[in-house]
Design a protein around this motif. Structure first.
Motif, mmCIF file in Angstrom:
data_model
loop_
_atom_site.group_PDB
_atom_site.id
_atom_site.type_symbol
_atom_site.label_atom_id
_atom_site.label_comp_id
_atom_site.label_asym_id
_atom_site.label_seq_id
_atom_site.Cartn_x
_atom_site.Cartn_y
_atom_site.Cartn_z
ATOM 1 N N ALA A 79 0.837 -1.205 0.000
ATOM 2 C CA ALA A 79 0.000 0.000 0.000
ATOM 3 C C ALA A 79 0.870 1.253 0.000
ATOM 4 N N ILE A 80 1.945 1.251 0.774
ATOM 5 C CA ILE A 80 2.838 2.415 0.820
ATOM 6 C C ILE A 80 3.448 2.664 -0.564
ATOM 7 N N GLY A 81 3.845 1.567 -1.233
ATOM 8 C CA GLY A 81 4.415 1.678 -2.574
ATOM 9 C C GLY A 81 3.419 2.312 -3.535
ATOM 10 N N LYS A 82 2.204 1.826 -3.480
ATOM 11 C CA LYS A 82 1.151 2.329 -4.365
ATOM 12 C C LYS A 82 0.873 3.809 -4.084
ATOM 13 N N LEU A 83 0.822 4.143 -2.786
ATOM 14 C CA LEU A 83 0.559 5.529 -2.403
ATOM 15 C C LEU A 83 1.632 6.466 -2.935
ATOM 16 N N GLY A 84 2.882 6.018 -2.857
ATOM 17 C CA GLY A 84 3.998 6.818 -3.349
ATOM 18 C C GLY A 84 3.790 7.142 -4.821
ATOM 19 N N PHE A 85 3.344 6.164 -5.537
ATOM 20 C CA PHE A 85 3.116 6.272 -6.969
ATOM 21 C C PHE A 85 2.040 7.318 -7.293
ATOM 22 N N MET A 86 1.130 7.525 -6.364
ATOM 23 C CA MET A 86 0.000 8.442 -6.579
ATOM 24 C C MET A 86 0.433 9.911 -6.640
ATOM 25 N N SER A 87 1.701 10.189 -6.262
ATOM 26 C CA SER A 87 2.172 11.579 -6.312
ATOM 27 C C SER A 87 2.131 12.073 -7.768
ATOM 28 N N LYS A 88 2.314 11.146 -8.702
ATOM 29 C CA LYS A 88 2.266 11.518 -10.129
ATOM 30 C C LYS A 88 0.895 12.076 -10.502
ATOM 31 N N ILE A 89 -0.142 11.372 -10.040
ATOM 32 C CA ILE A 89 -1.505 11.811 -10.339
ATOM 33 C C ILE A 89 -1.767 13.175 -9.712
ATOM 34 N N LYS A 90 -1.282 13.327 -8.474
ATOM 35 C CA LYS A 90 -1.505 14.594 -7.765
ATOM 36 C C LYS A 90 -0.798 15.753 -8.478
ATOM 37 N N LYS A 91 0.371 15.462 -9.061
ATOM 38 C CA LYS A 91 1.103 16.511 -9.799
ATOM 39 C C LYS A 91 0.322 16.935 -11.044
ATOM 40 N N LYS A 92 -0.197 15.929 -11.735
ATOM 41 C CA LYS A 92 -0.943 16.207 -12.977
ATOM 42 C C LYS A 92 -2.267 16.897 -12.678
ATOM 43 N N ARG A 93 -2.928 16.404 -11.597
ATOM 44 C CA ARG A 93 -4.257 16.940 -11.254
ATOM 45 C C ARG A 93 -4.301 17.255 -9.761
ATOM 46 N N PRO A 94 -3.806 18.436 -9.386
ATOM 47 C CA PRO A 94 -3.641 18.760 -7.953
ATOM 48 C C PRO A 94 -4.955 18.754 -7.172
ATOM 49 N N GLU A 95 -6.091 18.861 -7.868
ATOM 50 C CA GLU A 95 -7.374 18.888 -7.151
ATOM 51 C C GLU A 95 -7.807 17.486 -6.688
ATOM 52 N N THR A 96 -7.095 16.442 -7.121
ATOM 53 C CA THR A 96 -7.445 15.074 -6.720
ATOM 54 C C THR A 96 -7.377 14.932 -5.194
ATOM 55 N N ILE A 97 -8.369 14.234 -4.633
ATOM 56 C CA ILE A 97 -8.354 13.969 -3.177
ATOM 57 C C ILE A 97 -7.873 12.537 -2.961
ATOM 58 N N ILE A 98 -6.883 12.368 -2.086
ATOM 59 C CA ILE A 98 -6.351 11.023 -1.825
ATOM 60 C C ILE A 98 -6.510 10.691 -0.332
ATOM 61 N N GLY A 99 -7.114 9.536 -0.047
ATOM 62 C CA GLY A 99 -7.328 9.143 1.357
ATOM 63 C C GLY A 99 -6.870 7.718 1.622
ATOM 64 N N VAL A 100 -6.351 7.506 2.836
ATOM 65 C CA VAL A 100 -5.996 6.154 3.271
ATOM 66 C C VAL A 100 -6.933 5.756 4.397
ATOM 67 N N MET A 101 -7.494 4.549 4.305
ATOM 68 C CA MET A 101 -8.474 4.121 5.295
ATOM 69 C C MET A 101 -8.101 2.731 5.818
ATOM 70 N N GLY A 102 -8.789 2.293 6.848
ATOM 71 C CA GLY A 102 -8.650 0.917 7.311
ATOM 72 C C GLY A 102 -7.476 0.684 8.245
ATOM 73 N N CYS A 103 -6.978 -0.556 8.217
ATOM 74 C CA CYS A 103 -6.054 -1.014 9.263
ATOM 75 C C CYS A 103 -4.722 -0.268 9.286
ATOM 76 N N MET A 104 -4.119 -0.013 8.115
ATOM 77 C CA MET A 104 -2.839 0.697 8.145
ATOM 78 C C MET A 104 -3.049 2.157 8.545
ATOM 79 N N ALA A 105 -4.187 2.715 8.168
ATOM 80 C CA ALA A 105 -4.524 4.079 8.586
ATOM 81 C C ALA A 105 -4.584 4.122 10.114
ATOM 82 N N GLN A 106 -5.217 3.106 10.697
ATOM 83 C CA GLN A 106 -5.353 3.039 12.150
ATOM 84 C C GLN A 106 -3.991 2.820 12.810
ATOM 85 N N ASN A 107 -3.171 2.006 12.179
ATOM 86 C CA ASN A 107 -1.871 1.651 12.740
ATOM 87 C C ASN A 107 -0.916 2.836 12.719
#
Ligand code: 5AD
Ligand code: SF4
Length: 449
Positions: free
Chosen positions: A56-84
């Motif tokens: 999940a951390i790897g995938k999240l890191g990758f999402m920075s590309k999307i955020k650069k292209k489309r800064p209005e994108t909202i990104i959220g982490v939920m569930g067990c790792m979010a809690q941890n």
């Protein structure tokens, strides 16, 4: 607004994601299948092993590309790792907008609404019982693999504190819904066409026991009471459940399984280890012998029952002798499916700081031995079914052959079969088994007499 939800981990997480998709769809959001098409990216994460968090951390890191292209994108982490990891995630992942813990999932629609009004990074990770009743929404669309089968979460959290397991820390104390609440959800699902319901809980057979960790007295099993009630629902064909802890199978529950004809003849019964010394160190409250006794009692009541399991290899201090005890019980039970996990130390659990941590190479070797044994057992058991007639709940078109349909037996074997005219997904049909093909069965539907 378009939302993409990626789910990691167990069936409970899949169920949570489905409920969140349902809540968002009801508010007018569109659920999409690809991250490139979405305005909102949600990651429902798992913490049970380190590998799951890394993914999940790897995938999240990758999402920075999307955020650069489309800064209005909202990104959220939920569930067990979010809690941890809580708000620590906000500092380690700079393009992350919010963190929503396991007790706050039902607040997702509000969080998204607030974020669209006012951008501010936030982390909500308090445990709350409202999540129990706030997550009853279901969702199916054209991409749903099998709309005839649905999950219902009947308990959440876990009180058992097995020494290797992070679940009690990230999913909090065990809470149960009421029978009436579960029945209402089940009836609504059946009214919408569902034929099979899988009851979910980290320790599902502890349903209705108010978090008491002592396995119930003989004659007491609210979970059995639930099975009897569900068995009466007209239009429902099958009931499954996962995962039960072996000590909760008293005679009442075994009898309920045998008497309720809709309850499937397959039980996922986590073993974890076949060595009493390791079971004790794991804080599992049974012995190899008492586990096997329950297996025998269930086989006696339900002769064609099949078992699957979870085993952890390489728990701290696991000797060759301990592993041999696991291997031998694994063979004696004759599981037809199983998940073999290499022990992964989880920070904050007791086992993570135990001495004698086992080298990765030994874990790998033991893992391979059990996987080979499982394959041998599966081949042996599946080949016994040639020539028998099996009842199959049809799920859809077979992947390998367009002229065939696919479904499952009550004992959980997948069957690809040549249908009679007019047979469609959701039907319960009789199939003559011709032969096994790997781990699936091949057959042909018998015409109605
Ligand atoms: N390492 C490896 N496997 C684990 N499991 C739980 N915690 C760990 C861990 N720390 C396995 C158990 C459980 C399954 C869901 O995951 O076998 O039954
Ligand atoms: Fe983890 Fe044990 Fe609870 Fe299962 S019963 S979730 S393994 S603590």
């Amino acid at each position: 607004m378009k939302v993409f939800i990626k789910t990691y981990g167990c069936q409970m997480n899949m169920r949570d994601s489905e409920a969140m998709a349902g809540m968002l769809a009801a508010k007018g959001y569109e659920i999409v299948e690809h991250e490139n098409k979405a305005d909102i990216l949600l990651f429902n994460t798992c913490s049970v092993r380190e590998q799951a968090e890394k993914k999940a951390i790897g995938k999240l890191g990758f999402m920075s590309k999307i955020k650069k292209k489309r800064p209005e994108t909202i990104i959220g982490v939920m569930g067990c790792m979010a809690q941890n990891k809580k708000e620590e995630l906000l500092s380690s992942v700079p393009h992350l907008d919010f963190v929503l813990g396991t007790g706050q999932l039902h607040k997702l629609p509000d969080v998204l609404e607030d974020l669209q009004k006012k951008r501010q990074r936030l982390s909500l990770t308090e445990q709350s019982e409202d999540v129990l009743t706030g997550m009853g929404v279901h969702y199916t669309d054209k991409n749903t693999v099998n709309p005839y089968s649905a999950f219902i979460a009947v308990t959440r959290g876990c009180n058992r504190f097995c020494s290797y397991c992070i679940v009690p820390y990230v999913r909090g104390r065990e809470i149960s819904r009421t029978i009436d609440d579960v029945m209402l959800e089940a009836r609504q699902l059946v009214d919408s066409g569902v034929k099979e319901i899988m009851l979910l809980g980290q320790n599902v057979a502890a349903f209705g026991l108010n978090g008491d960790t002592r396995p119930p007295q003989e004659g007491v099993s609210p979970f059995a009471d639930l099975l009897y009630e569900m068995n009466e629902i007209k239009g429902l064909e099958r009931i499954r459940f996962t995962s039960p802890y072996v000590s909760y199978f008293n005679n009442k529950l075994i009898r309920a399984m045998a008497e309720c004809h809709k309850v499937c003849h397959n039980v996922h019964l986590p073993l974890q280890s076949g060595s009493d010394r390791i079971l004790k160190a794991m804080n599992r409250q049974y012995t190899a012998e008492s586990y096997y006794e329950k297996v025998l009692a269930m086989r006696e009541a339900i002769p064609d029952i099949t078992f699957s399991t979870d085993v952890i290899v390489g728990f701290p201090g696991e000797t060759e002798e301990d592993f041999e005890a696991t291997r031998s019980l694994f063979a004696k039970v004759g599981y037809t499916n199983g998940f073999i996990f290499k022990y992964s130390p989880r920070q904050g659990t007791k086992a993570a700081v135990m001495p004698d941590q086992i080298p990765q190479s030994v874990k790998e070797e033991r893992n391979q031995i059990l996987l080979a044994l499982l394959e041998e057992q599966t081949n042996r058991e599946i080949s016994k079914l040639s020539g028998t007639v099996q009842e199959v709940l049809v799920e859809g078109a077979a992947r390998t052959n367009k002229n065939q349909l696919t479904g499952r037996t009550s004992t959980s074997w997948v069957v690809n079969f040549t249908p009679q005219q007019g047979t469609k997904p959701g039907d319960l049909v009789q199939v003559r088994i011709i032969r096994p093909a790997n781990v699936t069965l091949v057959g042909e539907e018998i015409a109605n007499a």
